[in-house]
Design a protein around this motif. Structure first.
Motif, PDB file in Angstrom:
ATOM      1  N   GLY A 137       0.797  -1.229   0.000  1.00  0.00           N
ATOM      2  CA  GLY A 137       0.000   0.000   0.000  1.00  0.00           C
ATOM      3  C   GLY A 137       0.825   1.272   0.000  1.00  0.00           C
ATOM      4  N   HIS A 138       2.161   1.140  -0.111  1.00  0.00           N
ATOM      5  CA  HIS A 138       2.930   2.383  -0.078  1.00  0.00           C
ATOM      6  C   HIS A 138       2.690   3.210  -1.344  1.00  0.00           C
ATOM      7  N   ILE A 139       2.778   4.524  -1.194  1.00  0.00           N
ATOM      8  CA  ILE A 139       2.742   5.438  -2.339  1.00  0.00           C
ATOM      9  C   ILE A 139       3.979   6.320  -2.205  1.00  0.00           C
ATOM     10  N   GLY A 140       4.670   6.540  -3.322  1.00  0.00           N
ATOM     11  CA  GLY A 140       6.022   7.053  -3.197  1.00  0.00           C
ATOM     12  C   GLY A 140       6.750   6.018  -2.352  1.00  0.00           C
ATOM     13  N   PHE A 141       7.595   6.480  -1.436  1.00  0.00           N
ATOM     14  CA  PHE A 141       8.214   5.540  -0.500  1.00  0.00           C
ATOM     15  C   PHE A 141       7.589   5.696   0.881  1.00  0.00           C
ATOM     16  N   ASN A 142       6.350   6.133   0.917  1.00  0.00           N
ATOM     17  CA  ASN A 142       5.661   6.272   2.212  1.00  0.00           C
ATOM     18  C   ASN A 142       5.134   4.910   2.638  1.00  0.00           C
ATOM     19  N   GLU A 143       5.864   4.310   3.556  1.00  0.00           N
ATOM     20  CA  GLU A 143       5.553   2.949   3.978  1.00  0.00           C
ATOM     21  C   GLU A 143       4.409   2.945   5.006  1.00  0.00           C
ATOM     22  N   SER A 147       2.644   9.016   8.768  1.00  0.00           N
ATOM     23  CA  SER A 147       1.556   9.954   9.058  1.00  0.00           C
ATOM     24  C   SER A 147       1.045  10.601   7.779  1.00  0.00           C
ATOM     25  N   PHE A 148      -0.259  10.803   7.725  1.00  0.00           N
ATOM     26  CA  PHE A 148      -0.857  11.465   6.558  1.00  0.00           C
ATOM     27  C   PHE A 148      -0.429  12.934   6.467  1.00  0.00           C
ATOM     28  N   ASP A 149       0.193  13.459   7.535  1.00  0.00           N
ATOM     29  CA  ASP A 149       0.603  14.874   7.534  1.00  0.00           C
ATOM     30  C   ASP A 149       1.978  15.117   6.929  1.00  0.00           C
ATOM     31  N   THR A 150       2.673  14.066   6.531  1.00  0.00           N
ATOM     32  CA  THR A 150       4.070  14.234   6.133  1.00  0.00           C
ATOM     33  C   THR A 150       4.250  15.010   4.832  1.00  0.00           C
ATOM     34  N   GLU A 151       5.313  15.844   4.836  1.00  0.00           N
ATOM     35  CA  GLU A 151       5.780  16.470   3.597  1.00  0.00           C
ATOM     36  C   GLU A 151       7.028  15.698   3.176  1.00  0.00           C
ATOM     37  N   THR A 152       7.787  16.245   2.228  1.00  0.00           N
ATOM     38  CA  THR A 152       8.975  15.515   1.757  1.00  0.00           C
ATOM     39  C   THR A 152       9.899  15.184   2.941  1.00  0.00           C
ATOM     40  N   HIS A 153      10.282  13.931   3.056  1.00  0.00           N
ATOM     41  CA  HIS A 153      11.049  13.494   4.232  1.00  0.00           C
ATOM     42  C   HIS A 153      11.903  12.271   3.914  1.00  0.00           C
ATOM     43  N   VAL A 155      12.983   8.431   4.614  1.00  0.00           N
ATOM     44  CA  VAL A 155      12.354   7.196   5.109  1.00  0.00           C
ATOM     45  C   VAL A 155      13.366   6.067   5.165  1.00  0.00           C
ATOM     46  N   GLN A 156      13.097   5.175   6.079  1.00  0.00           N
ATOM     47  CA  GLN A 156      13.809   3.906   6.190  1.00  0.00           C
ATOM     48  C   GLN A 156      12.980   2.930   5.354  1.00  0.00           C
ATOM     49  N   LEU A 157      13.577   2.309   4.369  1.00  0.00           N
ATOM     50  CA  LEU A 157      12.785   1.395   3.523  1.00  0.00           C
ATOM     51  C   LEU A 157      12.500   0.090   4.269  1.00  0.00           C
ATOM     52  N   THR A 158      11.313  -0.444   4.065  1.00  0.00           N
ATOM     53  CA  THR A 158      10.981  -1.708   4.740  1.00  0.00           C
ATOM     54  C   THR A 158      11.672  -2.864   4.013  1.00  0.00           C
ATOM     55  N   THR A 181      11.406  10.880   0.074  1.00  0.00           N
ATOM     56  CA  THR A 181      10.137  10.766  -0.646  1.00  0.00           C
ATOM     57  C   THR A 181       9.248  11.976  -0.379  1.00  0.00           C
ATOM     58  N   MET A 182       8.494  12.365  -1.389  1.00  0.00           N
ATOM     59  CA  MET A 182       7.412  13.317  -1.128  1.00  0.00           C
ATOM     60  C   MET A 182       6.555  12.670  -0.046  1.00  0.00           C
ATOM     61  N   GLY A 183       5.989  13.473   0.834  1.00  0.00           N
ATOM     62  CA  GLY A 183       5.152  12.898   1.886  1.00  0.00           C
ATOM     63  C   GLY A 183       3.718  12.676   1.409  1.00  0.00           C
TER      64      GLY A 183
END
Ligand code: PGA
Length: 245
Positions: A137-143, A147-153, A155-158, A181-183
């Motif tokens: 279900g990730h989008i970008g690299f948002n695993e 949080s739905f509030d994230t901006e570009t940040h 990430v630790q990849l799973t 990744t873009m948040g």
């Protein structure tokens, strides 16, 4: 969310490319959000073929990519900058200086994240964001759990994402452990989103997206809150869905 069913991967790629070409022709200064991975390769091949045959121009277009591995320079064949140049930018008339991918080898990665987010805002935001979806279900690299509030940040990849992407590297050990990744909030600010889903490996993700709750443990579910999302899914992704549901 509107769902368009494509016959197969080729059909999905053609439908998505035609959609993008229509938007670019209508708005020559469009800001496109772009994705990497296996799914969009067919779209980019169609955009190149159309550019060569019909002359659709990207001279006024600006692009922002979703993400980049940390530690790889843009000349590394596994970097997403390299992927974009190689699979699209080098073959159309977009101005390279108007194509943006986070710099995974920036000296100050935290500053790179803040600057990237500002860059998108200073350009007036993204008009059309192309998205793939991970099996988790990730989008970008948002695993899952982001949080739905994230901006570009950063990430630790799973483990599952590194495993899924290991096919492009010589070994699993070579797959970077971190990315920019873009948040989720950055993605949600796009005026429109085009989500591509292909293959039976993605059926479960599509199923959960369509029938599950909005939940930070399944990042793509946030798209249900977006007013303008079109999903193009191929039969392979949808077929099992009917069996499962
Ligand atoms: P894929 O990746 O297109 O290579 O399946 C999609 C994603 O992980 O977002």
């Amino acid at each position: 969310m509107k769902v368009i069913e494509a016959k197969d991967y080729q059909d999905m790629s053609k439908l998505a490319a035609d959609y993008i070409i229509r938007k670019v022709s209508h708005s020559p200064k469009i800001k496109l959000g772009l994705a990497t991975g296996g799914t969009p390769l067919g779209i980019y091949a169609n955009l190149i073929a159309d550019h060569q045959k019909n002359g659709t121009s990207y001279q006024g277009v600006t692009t922002f990519n979703l993400d980049e591995y940390i530690g790889l320079s843009g000349t590394d064949p596994n970097s997403y900058r390299y992927y974009m140049n190689h699979n699209l930018f080098d073959h159309i008339d977009v101005q390279k200086q108007n194509t943006f991918v986070p710099r995974g080898n920036a000296d100050d990665i935290e500053k790179e994240c803040i600057d990237y987010e500002k860059l998108i805002k200073n350009h007036g935001g993204i008009d059309l964001q192309i998205l793939g979806i991970g099996s988790n279900g990730h989008i970008g690299f948002n695993e899952p759990g982001t949080s739905f509030d994230t901006e570009t940040h950063v990430v630790q990849l799973t483990a599952s994402t590194r495993q899924a992407n290991a096919r492009y590297f010589n070994s699993l050990e070579e797959v970077p452990t971190k990315a920019i990744t873009m948040g989720i909030a950055s993605i949600m600010r796009s005026k429109e989103i085009l989500l591509l889903i292909s293959g039976e490996k993605k059926t479960e993700a599509l199923n959960r997206l369509l029938s599950g709750n909005v939940d930070e443990n399944f990042p793509a579910s946030v798209l249900k809150r977006h007013p303008y999302v079109t999903i193009i899914a191929d039969k392979a992704a949808i077929a099992d869905l009917k069996v499962n549901s």
